[in-house]
Motif scaffolding. Structure first.
Motif, PDB file in Angstrom:
ATOM      1  N   VAL A   1      -1.766  -6.081  -4.185  1.00  0.00           N
ATOM      2  CA  VAL A   1      -1.543  -4.756  -3.438  1.00  0.00           C
ATOM      3  C   VAL A   1      -1.693  -5.355  -1.837  1.00  0.00           C
ATOM      4  CG1 VAL A   1      -1.105  -2.276  -2.742  1.00  0.00           C
ATOM      5  CG2 VAL A   1      -2.212  -2.965  -5.415  1.00  0.00           C
ATOM      6  N   SER A   2      -0.669  -5.022  -1.137  1.00  0.00           N
ATOM      7  CA  SER A   2      -0.920  -5.411   0.430  1.00  0.00           C
ATOM      8  C   SER A   2      -1.220  -4.867   1.522  1.00  0.00           C
ATOM      9  CB  SER A   2       0.427  -6.772   0.614  1.00  0.00           C
ATOM     10  OG  SER A   2       1.719  -5.564   0.565  1.00  0.00           O
ATOM     11  N   SER A   3      -1.824  -4.773   2.018  1.00  0.00           N
ATOM     12  CA  SER A   3      -2.653  -4.002   3.255  1.00  0.00           C
ATOM     13  C   SER A   3      -1.006  -3.348   4.383  1.00  0.00           C
ATOM     14  CB  SER A   3      -3.732  -3.884   3.522  1.00  0.00           C
ATOM     15  OG  SER A   3      -3.666  -5.115   4.430  1.00  0.00           O
TER      16      SER A   3
ATOM     17  N   SER B   1     -11.743   6.478 -10.106  1.00  0.00           N
ATOM     18  CA  SER B   1     -11.139   6.270  -8.885  1.00  0.00           C
ATOM     19  C   SER B   1      -9.733   6.302  -8.757  1.00  0.00           C
ATOM     20  CB  SER B   1     -11.678   4.539  -8.651  1.00  0.00           C
ATOM     21  OG  SER B   1     -11.329   3.503 -10.297  1.00  0.00           O
ATOM     22  N   VAL B   2      -9.394   6.322 -10.083  1.00  0.00           N
ATOM     23  CA  VAL B   2      -7.865   6.645 -10.658  1.00  0.00           C
ATOM     24  C   VAL B   2      -7.221   7.831 -10.830  1.00  0.00           C
ATOM     25  CG1 VAL B   2      -7.452   3.634 -10.760  1.00  0.00           C
ATOM     26  CG2 VAL B   2      -7.626   5.814 -12.886  1.00  0.00           C
ATOM     27  N   GLN B   3      -8.361   8.239 -10.601  1.00  0.00           N
ATOM     28  CA  GLN B   3      -7.904  10.157 -11.676  1.00  0.00           C
ATOM     29  C   GLN B   3      -6.496  10.758 -10.450  1.00  0.00           C
ATOM     30  OE1 GLN B   3      -9.366  11.928 -14.015  1.00  0.00           O
ATOM     31  NE2 GLN B   3      -7.587  13.035 -14.489  1.00  0.00           N
ATOM     32  N   GLY B   4      -6.156  11.112 -10.688  1.00  0.00           N
ATOM     33  CA  GLY B   4      -4.295  11.713 -10.060  1.00  0.00           C
ATOM     34  C   GLY B   4      -3.995  11.080  -9.340  1.00  0.00           C
ATOM     35  N   ARG B   5      -4.531   9.552  -9.448  1.00  0.00           N
ATOM     36  CA  ARG B   5      -2.874   8.844  -9.245  1.00  0.00           C
ATOM     37  C   ARG B   5      -2.233   7.892 -10.359  1.00  0.00           C
ATOM     38  NH1 ARG B   5      -4.491   4.385  -6.088  1.00  0.00           N
ATOM     39  NH2 ARG B   5      -6.888   3.996  -7.769  1.00  0.00           N
ATOM     40  N   PHE B   6      -3.020   7.271 -11.196  1.00  0.00           N
ATOM     41  CA  PHE B   6      -2.707   6.687 -12.269  1.00  0.00           C
ATOM     42  C   PHE B   6      -2.355   7.711 -13.996  1.00  0.00           C
ATOM     43  CE2 PHE B   6      -4.950   2.213 -11.359  1.00  0.00           C
ATOM     44  CZ  PHE B   6      -4.382   2.069 -10.022  1.00  0.00           C
TER      45      PHE B   6
ATOM     46  N   PRO C   1      -5.743  -1.281  -1.422  1.00  0.00           N
ATOM     47  CA  PRO C   1      -5.380  -2.929  -2.043  1.00  0.00           C
ATOM     48  C   PRO C   1      -6.990  -2.822  -2.610  1.00  0.00           C
ATOM     49  CG  PRO C   1      -4.967  -3.004   0.601  1.00  0.00           C
ATOM     50  CD  PRO C   1      -5.137  -1.460   0.334  1.00  0.00           C
ATOM     51  N   GLU C   2      -7.752  -1.951  -2.493  1.00  0.00           N
ATOM     52  CA  GLU C   2      -8.764  -1.547  -3.723  1.00  0.00           C
ATOM     53  C   GLU C   2      -8.603  -1.978  -5.117  1.00  0.00           C
ATOM     54  OE1 GLU C   2      -9.785  -1.029  -0.238  1.00  0.00           O
ATOM     55  OE2 GLU C   2      -8.772   0.400  -1.287  1.00  0.00           O
ATOM     56  N   ASP C   3      -7.105  -1.469  -5.485  1.00  0.00           N
ATOM     57  CA  ASP C   3      -6.478  -1.637  -6.672  1.00  0.00           C
ATOM     58  C   ASP C   3      -6.149  -3.306  -6.858  1.00  0.00           C
ATOM     59  OD1 ASP C   3      -4.630   1.639  -5.964  1.00  0.00           O
ATOM     60  OD2 ASP C   3      -6.837   1.411  -7.661  1.00  0.00           O
ATOM     61  N   THR C   4      -6.417  -3.066  -5.958  1.00  0.00           N
ATOM     62  CA  THR C   4      -5.926  -5.559  -6.459  1.00  0.00           C
ATOM     63  C   THR C   4      -7.192  -5.619  -7.450  1.00  0.00           C
ATOM     64  OG1 THR C   4      -5.023  -5.594  -4.519  1.00  0.00           O
ATOM     65  CG2 THR C   4      -5.534  -7.583  -5.767  1.00  0.00           C
TER      66      THR C   4
ATOM     67  N   THR D   1       0.750  -1.104   0.459  1.00  0.00           N
ATOM     68  CA  THR D   1       0.281   0.148   0.020  1.00  0.00           C
ATOM     69  C   THR D   1       0.784   1.282  -0.034  1.00  0.00           C
ATOM     70  OG1 THR D   1      -2.105  -1.455   1.076  1.00  0.00           O
ATOM     71  CG2 THR D   1      -1.720   1.333   1.425  1.00  0.00           C
ATOM     72  N   GLY D   2       0.437   2.097  -1.168  1.00  0.00           N
ATOM     73  CA  GLY D   2       0.937   3.824  -1.202  1.00  0.00           C
ATOM     74  C   GLY D   2       2.599   3.161  -2.248  1.00  0.00           C
TER      75      GLY D   2
END
Length: 125
Positions: free
Chosen positions: A123-125, A63-68, A88-91, A14-15
């Motif tokens: 993605v692990s928490s 859900s991914v705007q600004g990160r991807f 983790p929600e991106d898994t 995560t992160g």
């Protein structure tokens, strides 16, 4: 016939960040809209991002705007998906796809003609 091969997936905390690549062959890459989709466990395949043939236009899921960030290199017949601040929600299994029929705009799975085999991103928490 267009062939698409994804790479770059793997376990991330995560992160963390990853960059996925999608190499295309067998077609005219520079004329296709390219998209990234994902399918999480028990979920339907969903739109993540797309980029126009020239790279001038980009579209993202909320859900991914600004990160991807989606990008492409037409000289290398490759499209990329840079993913930051993963959670983790991106898994999911991430797929690249080519829309060879429309100039731009679709976010629908059914409108993309060619698909890669997918690459897993846990993605692990």
């Amino acid at each position: 016939q267009v062939q698409l091969v994804e790479s770059g997936g793997g376990l991330v905390q995560t992160g963390g960040s990853l960059r996925l690549s999608c190499a295309a062959s067998g077609g005219t890459f520079s004329s296709y809209t390219m998209g990234w989709f994902r399918q999480g466990p028990g979920k339907e395949r969903e739109f993540v991002a797309s980029i126009s043939p020239s790279g001038a236009l980009r579209r993202y899921a909320e859900s991914v705007q600004g990160r991807f960030t989606i990008s492409r290199d037409n000289a290398k017949n490759t499209t990329y998906l840079k993913m930051n601040s993963l959670n983790p929600e991106d898994t999911a299994v991430y797929y690249c796809a080519a829309d060879t029929d429309r100039p731009w705009g679709s976010t629908e799975v059914r409108d993309y003609d060619y698909w890669g085999q997918g690459t897993q991103v846990p993605v692990s928490s």
